[in-house]
Design a protein around this motif. Structure first.
Motif, PDB file in Angstrom:
ATOM      1  N   VAL A  74      18.523  29.283  26.810  1.00 15.09           N
ATOM      2  CA  VAL A  74      19.660  30.139  26.480  1.00 15.09           C
ATOM      3  C   VAL A  74      19.195  31.376  25.725  1.00 15.09           C
ATOM      4  CG1 VAL A  74      21.811  30.260  25.216  1.00 15.09           C
ATOM      5  CG2 VAL A  74      21.273  28.251  26.508  1.00 15.09           C
ATOM      6  N   ILE A  89      19.901  35.182  26.552  1.00 15.30           N
ATOM      7  CA  ILE A  89      20.595  36.089  25.624  1.00 15.30           C
ATOM      8  C   ILE A  89      19.696  37.257  25.250  1.00 15.30           C
ATOM      9  CG2 ILE A  89      21.538  36.299  23.301  1.00 15.30           C
ATOM     10  CD1 ILE A  89      22.666  33.583  23.510  1.00 15.30           C
ATOM     11  N   GLN A 101      18.502  21.085  17.446  1.00 13.22           N
ATOM     12  CA  GLN A 101      18.335  20.570  16.095  1.00 13.22           C
ATOM     13  C   GLN A 101      16.858  20.306  15.799  1.00 13.22           C
ATOM     14  OE1 GLN A 101      20.822  19.846  18.054  1.00 13.22           O
ATOM     15  NE2 GLN A 101      22.701  19.463  16.910  1.00 13.22           N
ATOM     16  N   ASN A 107      24.710  20.601  25.292  1.00 16.48           N
ATOM     17  CA  ASN A 107      24.478  20.579  23.855  1.00 16.48           C
ATOM     18  C   ASN A 107      24.579  21.967  23.256  1.00 16.48           C
ATOM     19  OD1 ASN A 107      24.189  17.957  23.112  1.00 16.48           O
ATOM     20  ND2 ASN A 107      22.052  17.850  23.791  1.00 16.48           N
ATOM     21  N   ILE A 108      24.327  22.941  24.096  1.00 10.68           N
ATOM     22  CA  ILE A 108      24.280  24.309  23.602  1.00 10.68           C
ATOM     23  C   ILE A 108      25.448  25.091  24.170  1.00 10.68           C
ATOM     24  CG2 ILE A 108      21.848  24.609  23.094  1.00 10.68           C
ATOM     25  CD1 ILE A 108      21.761  25.463  26.156  1.00 10.68           C
ATOM     26  N   LEU A 157      26.399  28.571  22.827  1.00  8.92           N
ATOM     27  CA  LEU A 157      25.413  29.592  23.162  1.00  8.92           C
ATOM     28  C   LEU A 157      25.465  29.934  24.638  1.00  8.92           C
ATOM     29  CD1 LEU A 157      22.139  28.818  21.220  1.00  8.92           C
ATOM     30  CD2 LEU A 157      23.816  30.595  20.842  1.00  8.92           C
ATOM     31  N   PHE A 158      25.781  28.928  25.445  1.00 11.50           N
ATOM     32  CA  PHE A 158      25.870  29.151  26.883  1.00 11.50           C
ATOM     33  C   PHE A 158      26.924  30.212  27.193  1.00 11.50           C
ATOM     34  CE2 PHE A 158      27.651  28.122  31.054  1.00 11.50           C
ATOM     35  CZ  PHE A 158      26.499  28.108  31.829  1.00 11.50           C
ATOM     36  N   LEU A 199      27.972  32.543  25.257  1.00  7.33           N
ATOM     37  CA  LEU A 199      27.468  33.851  24.818  1.00  7.33           C
ATOM     38  C   LEU A 199      26.465  34.412  25.819  1.00  7.33           C
ATOM     39  CD1 LEU A 199      26.896  33.314  21.016  1.00  7.33           C
ATOM     40  CD2 LEU A 199      28.822  34.366  22.160  1.00  7.33           C
ATOM     41  N   ALA A 200      25.560  33.531  26.257  1.00  6.78           N
ATOM     42  CA  ALA A 200      24.525  33.989  27.182  1.00  6.78           C
ATOM     43  C   ALA A 200      25.146  34.510  28.466  1.00  6.78           C
ATOM     44  CB  ALA A 200      23.568  32.840  27.485  1.00  6.78           C
ATOM     45  N   ILE A 201      26.087  33.736  28.995  1.00  4.03           N
ATOM     46  CA  ILE A 201      26.690  34.135  30.267  1.00  4.03           C
ATOM     47  C   ILE A 201      27.473  35.433  30.101  1.00  4.03           C
ATOM     48  CG2 ILE A 201      28.375  33.474  31.998  1.00  4.03           C
ATOM     49  CD1 ILE A 201      25.759  32.049  32.269  1.00  4.03           C
ATOM     50  N   SER A 252      26.873  37.746  28.083  1.00  4.99           N
ATOM     51  CA  SER A 252      25.974  38.887  27.939  1.00  4.99           C
ATOM     52  C   SER A 252      25.386  39.288  29.280  1.00  4.99           C
ATOM     53  CB  SER A 252      24.858  38.563  26.950  1.00  4.99           C
ATOM     54  OG  SER A 252      23.956  37.667  27.536  1.00  4.99           O
ATOM     55  N   VAL A 253      25.360  38.362  30.216  1.00  8.13           N
ATOM     56  CA  VAL A 253      24.837  38.720  31.539  1.00  8.13           C
ATOM     57  C   VAL A 253      25.896  39.474  32.339  1.00  8.13           C
ATOM     58  CG1 VAL A 253      24.007  37.758  33.700  1.00  8.13           C
ATOM     59  CG2 VAL A 253      23.208  36.833  31.554  1.00  8.13           C
ATOM     60  N   VAL A 295      25.906  45.186  24.095  1.00  6.60           N
ATOM     61  CA  VAL A 295      24.754  44.749  23.306  1.00  6.60           C
ATOM     62  C   VAL A 295      25.127  44.695  21.822  1.00  6.60           C
ATOM     63  CG1 VAL A 295      22.476  45.427  22.517  1.00  6.60           C
ATOM     64  CG2 VAL A 295      22.999  45.467  24.928  1.00  6.60           C
ATOM     65  N   GLY A 315      27.393  21.593  12.526  1.00  6.27           N
ATOM     66  CA  GLY A 315      26.061  21.044  12.750  1.00  6.27           C
ATOM     67  C   GLY A 315      25.777  20.816  14.218  1.00  6.27           C
ATOM     68  N   SER A 316      26.506  21.501  15.077  1.00  6.65           N
ATOM     69  CA  SER A 316      26.269  21.291  16.505  1.00  6.65           C
ATOM     70  C   SER A 316      26.706  22.544  17.262  1.00  6.65           C
ATOM     71  CB  SER A 316      27.061  20.093  17.008  1.00  6.65           C
ATOM     72  OG  SER A 316      27.027  20.069  18.415  1.00  6.65           O
ATOM     73  N   LEU A 317      26.045  22.764  18.390  1.00  4.94           N
ATOM     74  CA  LEU A 317      26.460  23.875  19.251  1.00  4.94           C
ATOM     75  C   LEU A 317      27.338  23.391  20.387  1.00  4.94           C
ATOM     76  CD1 LEU A 317      23.060  25.764  19.610  1.00  4.94           C
ATOM     77  CD2 LEU A 317      24.946  26.318  18.120  1.00  4.94           C
TER      78      LEU A 317
END
Lengths: 424, 236, 343, 102
Positions: free
Chosen positions: B56, B60, B136, C116-117, C120-121, C123-125, C127-128, C157, C175-177
């Motif tokens: 990821v 990003i 983690q 799990n992420i 972030l996934f 966000l990543a997508i 941004s693409v 950006v 504590g987790s994404l």
């Protein structure tokens, strides 16, 4: 950057590639001394926010404007020439088509020029009604300005609100003269038709509604940080620049120069009405916005006073005693003499005395001037329109240099142009 | 063939084809598009190796930021400054190809003949799952063993950002305009007089979301000068 | 992850189609709400209360002539709208539409891809997705488009940073994404004295919420941050040259991105599917999520109806000079509070 | 090659690295050279993760994280230099920039 020097620099003083206005073409991109590559952007004549068919050629360094060249003439219809080939009374409708968002004001200027030529003055009651209609027209024009200016900057809803109120004014025009946009409202010598009985009521309704709506507009824009950010400090016209570009109207008063023809050279009955002229302090887009908004409030004051006054009056509306005025319509049905007189006036027109006249009135956009020369025939020898936005538009390159691309639409909006009037 | 192998070959094939595209494409923008494609597949390869977080981050940072910046520069740079297809001189091309081939051979030999000499680490898939996942686990490692390196990298990034700003900053200075008020009037002897007036200071950059100017002030916190007299000076 | 792959496909298929229909009616919703703001009617003629308007619009778009400028880069021009569309629709995969439930002996996980992420996934997508805009703008070989593309690149950006960092506070608290974990964390009820309040992050992270909202609007290129397509300046910016089918992909992409961003915001800050009765009934949870999403969509339209557009330099100034320090402050404060509470 | 092993990833890494290197050697457009350098960095990243994956160690991934961070800084500075070059000397052709040195 304006430089004030004693002598006017001639073309030879500048190097051949000096970025001056009027020399830009869309085909060439240019590179500056510091290496910045300039993009040429052709804005218009088909562009949503050039208020018609203005074309602006821009040289951009990134988003910053290095050079700007307005190209006009896409809506040129030769109104001045048309005016010289029509009899005086027939010229008035052409003026509707110049600044088509404020037709009664155009009519007024033209009619007043002709009256000055004929040394004739409309009766007092007609002058009051002229003031009312002209001031309503000023509001109508300012509403179009506000709506489109806000729309250009991105406040989408503003335009619809403004046109909602403009409808009310157009309804009043329709009740008064039968037309909404191209009114041909003013006549030489006053008004030949009676005032509709319902009209004062309609105007009073409008006067009641409009100040509330003004508060809504102000609430939506005045306190809006984005609006302030987009207008404050943008498009600053210094007093020197405002004078040297011969700006008039809100563009001049926004820079803090106290010049309103209604005050400086009172015409009609403006000297009998109590109103104030708003002046800006910084000369930026926001000041001009505030000035125009305040003008609308003052206009409400003017209309209220004029209406209060005129409703008590029962004097004639038309200066029939003059030979230059269309004879009464009433007699044409009963007597042959009246019918002939009317017929001859309509067919042959009238011939004012030899001479010339210039009348400048405070149009919603600035000083609207009509200059007429009579050679004693029934056609004007010369008919010249000094349209305020044509002159005001000249300041655009001065303002645009160093501004950003998004500012250009704000600047075009703040000058308040109508291309019908610029190109004539 | 197992599924993971098929997927790997697919990813790898696209990856290499896109990488070749980067080198061969005539248009730099096409090169950049190929590079985006390549990095996307590299992210897929990362996922296959259990490095989800890095996959990821790869997307990003690389595709989302670096390559966008690259495209930005590509569009800002004058197209005339970009040589169209300047392949190197023939000598350069031959030498480049030759060196590449030699290196490929070397690496191939190295890959095929290598022996594992390291000690197997503790980060087995089970251990990673125990701390909650790949992210983690990396986080724990990053903020214990590699804390100093992490701080240094942040410093490098900061310096890089400042350096980039200094390099790319155009030299432009705003002009201050002094504002005055005046009047033109037929009632005045000279028609225009701007001397007797106080000097106002222009408002600079308009405030956005800052204390100055602020929200919800009538008339944007600015006052108009109201005048009733055409000859009145509207100063101070 | 125990369910068979075909079931996954069915869930994905259903969600995607719901999303597409939702997008179509998002346009209807926007037009109606905007019309209400502007004192007018909105669509009324097509179907009862104009309800068929989205279909008519779609049919019209598909029936238009598909123009490609002569000087355009054909492949890129063709490819760019697809990027916007695909990236917009991909991010929905990680949004939890509720926990799993059992139907006919199969456990259906209501998250298409329970990564799990997940956060972030997204966000990543997202941004693409900007590639679709930049490349489409470049390929059009139109200067308005090019300027729109440049603006989009710089804007996305910059605001990507704010968007990402505004979530760090939530990650610290959870504590987790994983978005499922984030929803579970918010479903807890906290009892402070006699009151029981839910642990929605909008309450514990109000600053982050505001910053996230601003960045999300900027990220989806909507008013007042719609500079890349500013129709009064750039004549629609990056999609000036696009028409018909290709344009509809941009259109779909923009609206789906809005919906996904709203879903994402609801999941992160408003407890996602959490709400009265959502523990026992999965469908009720979905309903809550939809309600929250519509709230955000309304917010989008509200902004569009009310606010003027920023200027490019102001947009950048806000991101770097105002929002970035605030978002960093939020992270520091959150981390400090978390540390203090833990020790 | 029946099973997915570290060799696969290393081969991919090698291929990408060599393609990137050839790009640097062959092309003269500084932006494409920049892209090829990024390609080489990524190839190295694949190797790092691959070894870590084989040896059950996360150190490789942490290295890659650092590499990506440094690459971001490098990109910012590099692209700023390219922009400045384009402004000042009007070319991004490395051969010509080289000639401008003296």
């Amino acid at each position: 950057m304006m430089t004030t020097s004693e002598t006017t620099p001639s073309v030879a003083d500048f190097p051949a590639d000096y970025p001056s206005t009027g020399s830009l073409s869309i085909s060439e991109d240019r590179t500056l001394d510091d290496g910045s590559h300039l993009i040429t952007l052709n804005m218009g004549p088909q562009h949503p926010s050039t208020h018609g068919v203005l074309r602006v050629i821009l040289k951009l360094d990134g988003e910053v404007i290095v050079d700007c060249d307005p190209v006009i003439g896409y809506l040129h219809r030769g109104v001045e020439k048309l005016g010289e080939s029509h009899r005086y009374a027939q010229v008035v409708p052409w003026t509707d088509r110049t600044d088509y968002v404020a037709a009664p004001l155009n009519n007024l200027g033209c009619v007043m020029a002709f009256e000055k030529l004929c040394d004739l003055r409309a009766p007092e009651r007609a002058e009051y009604w002229r003031v009312i209609m002209a001031e309503l027209s000023r509001i109508a024009s300012h509403l179009v300005w506000l709506g489109t200016h806000a729309l250009d900057i991105g406040a989408l809803s503003m335009s619809l609100y403004c046109f909602r109120e403009r409808e009310l004014i157009l309804d009043i025009f329709e009740a008064f003269c039968g037309a909404r946009l191209t009114t041909n409202m003013m006549e030489i010598g006053g008004f030949s038709r009676p005032i509709p009985p319902a009209l004062p009521g309609m105007i009073r309704d409008f006067l009641k509604i409009f100040p509330e709506r003004m508060k809504e507009y102000a609430g939506l824009l005045d306190a809006n940080p984005i609006w302030l950010a987009r207008t404050k400090g943008v498009g600053v016209i210094t007093q020197e620049a405002a004078l040297s570009y011969s700006l008039t109207g809100a563009c001049l008063r926004g820079s803090g120069i106290n010049y309103d023809i209604r005050k400086a050279m009172p015409y009609l009955v403006y000297d009998r009405l109590d109103f104030e002229v708003p002046l800006g302090t910084y000369g930026d887009v926001f000041d001009r916005y505030l000035v125009r908004m305040e003008e609308m409030r003052q206009t409400i004051k003017i209309i209220t006073q004029a209406l209060d006054h005129v409703e008590k009056m029962d004097t004639p509306l038309m200066a029939y005693e003059s030979a230059y005025v269309i004879p009464p319509h009433k007699g044409t049905m009963t007597t042959a003499e009246d019918m002939q007189r009317h017929f001859v006036w309509v067919i042959k027109g009238f011939s004012p005395p030899v001479g010339e006249a210039y009348v400048g009135i405070e149009h919603s956009k600035g000083e609207l001037g009509y200059y007429v020369v009579s050679d004693g025939s029934s056609l004007p020898y010369r008919f010249r329109v000094r349209s305020p936005d044509f002159v005001n538009l000249g300041v655009l390159p001065h303002l645009a240099q160093g501004a950003m691309l998004a500012d250009v639409v704000a600047l075009i909006g703040t000058i308040d142009i109508v291309l019908g009037s610029v190109d004539r | 063939m197992p599924w993971d192998l098929i997927i790997f070959y697919m990813l790898a094939a696209v990856c290499i084809a896109a990488a070749l595209g980067v080198v061969v494409a005539t248009n730099p923008v096409h090169s950049a598009i190929f590079l985006v494609l390549c990095f996307f597949n590299v992210a897929g390869v990362f996922v296959m190796m259990g490095a989800e977080f890095l996959a990821v981050i790869q997307v990003i940072v690389y595709t989302g930021a670096i390559l966008v910046l690259l495209l930005f520069v590509l569009m800002l740079v004058n197209p005339d400054d970009l040589p169209e297809f300047h392949q190197g001189k023939p000598v350069q091309r031959v030498v480049g190809g030759l060196l590449g081939l030699i290196l490929l051979l070397e690496i191939a030999i190295a890959i095929l003949n290598r022996e594992v000499v390291g000690v197997t680490g503790t980060a087995t898939p089970e251990a990673i799952a125990a701390v909650g996942g790949n992210t983690q686990a990396i986080g724990r490692l990053l903020f214990s063993d590699y804390l100093l390196a992490f701080e240094v990298v942040s410093l490098v990034l900061t310096v890089g950002v400042i350096g980039a700003i200094v390099l790319a900053l155009p030299e432009r200075l705003g002009e201050k305009v002094v504002q005055r008020k005046g009047t033109i009037s037929l009632g005045h002897a000279r028609g225009v007089d701007m001397e007797a007036l106080g000097e106002g200071t222009p408002e600079g950059e308009a405030p956005i979301l800052s204390g100055r100017g602020g929200f919800a002030k009538a008339s944007g916190g600015r006052k108009l000068v109201m005048t009733n007299d055409p000859d009145e000076y509207t100063g101070a | 992850m125990d369910e068979p792959i075909w079931l996954k496909f069915i869930v994905a298929f259903v969600i995607m189609n719901v999303l597409l229909v939702g997008m179509a009616y998002m346009t209807y919703f926007e037009r109606k709400v905007l019309a209400a703001f502007q004192d007018r009617m909105g669509p009324t003629r097509t179907g009862p209360k104009g309800l068929l308007q989205p279909l008519a619009d779609g049919a019209k778009l598909l029936g238009k002539e598909d123009l490609i400028p002569g000087s355009a880069d054909k492949w890129v021009f063709f490819f760019a709208p697809l990027v916007v569309f695909v990236t917009a629709i991909t991010s929905v995969a990680v949004i939890p539409f509720g926990t799993s439930f059992d139907v006919a002996g199969q456990t259906i996980n209501m998250t298409i891809a329970d990564l799990n992420i997940g956060a972030l996934f997204v966000l990543a997508i997202s941004s693409v997705g900007v590639y679709g805009i930049i490349l489409g703008a470049w390929a059009s070989s139109n200067r308005y488009s090019l300027l729109g593309g440049l603006r989009a690149a710089a804007q996305v950006v910059s605001y990507e940073i704010i968007l990402g960092l505004s979530l760090v506070g939530i990650f610290i608290l959870t504590g987790s994404l994983n978005l499922g974990d984030i929803v579970a964390e918010q479903s807890r009820t906290l009892s402070i004295g006699p009151f029981e309040i839910s642990n929605w992050f909008i309450l514990s992270q109000p600053l982050a919420f505001v910053l996230f909202l601003i960045a999300a609007v900027a990220e989806t290129n909507r008013a007042p941050f719609d500079l890349p397509e500013a129709e009064t300046e750039l004549v629609s910016g990056f999609h000036t040259e696009y028409s018909a089918f290709r344009f509809s992909f941009y259109f779909l992409g923009e609206y789906i991105a809005m919906i996904v961003m709203s879903l994402f915001a609801s999941t992160l800050f408003l407890g996602g599917t959490d709400g009265p009765g959502s523990d026992s009934h999965v469908l009720l949870g979905i309903l809550w999520l939809l309600l929250k999403t519509i709230l955000f969509l309304f917010f989008y339209v509200w902004l569009r109806a009310t606010l003027p557009r920023f200027r490019y330099d102001q947009l950048m100034g806000i991101a770097w000079k105002v929002l970035l320090p605030l978002v960093l402050l939020n992270i520091v404060v959150t981390a400090a509070v978390r540390l203090a509470v833990n020790s | 090659m029946g099973e997915l092993g570290v060799e696969h990833f290393l081969s991919l890494s090698a291929a990408l690295f060599i393609i990137g290197m050839m790009g640097v050697l062959i092309r003269r457009n500084i932006l494409i050279i920049f892209m090829c350098v990024e390609l080489m960095l990524t190839a190295a990243n694949i190797s790092l993760i691959a070894f870590g994956w084989q040896m059950h160690s996360l150190d490789g991934q942490v290295f890659v994280l650092f590499t990506i961070a440094i690459a971001a800084a490098e990109a910012a500075v590099g692209l700023a230099i390219i922009l400045a070059l384009s402004r000042r000397v009007h070319t991004v052709d490395v051969a010509e920039i080289h000639e401008l040195r003296d």
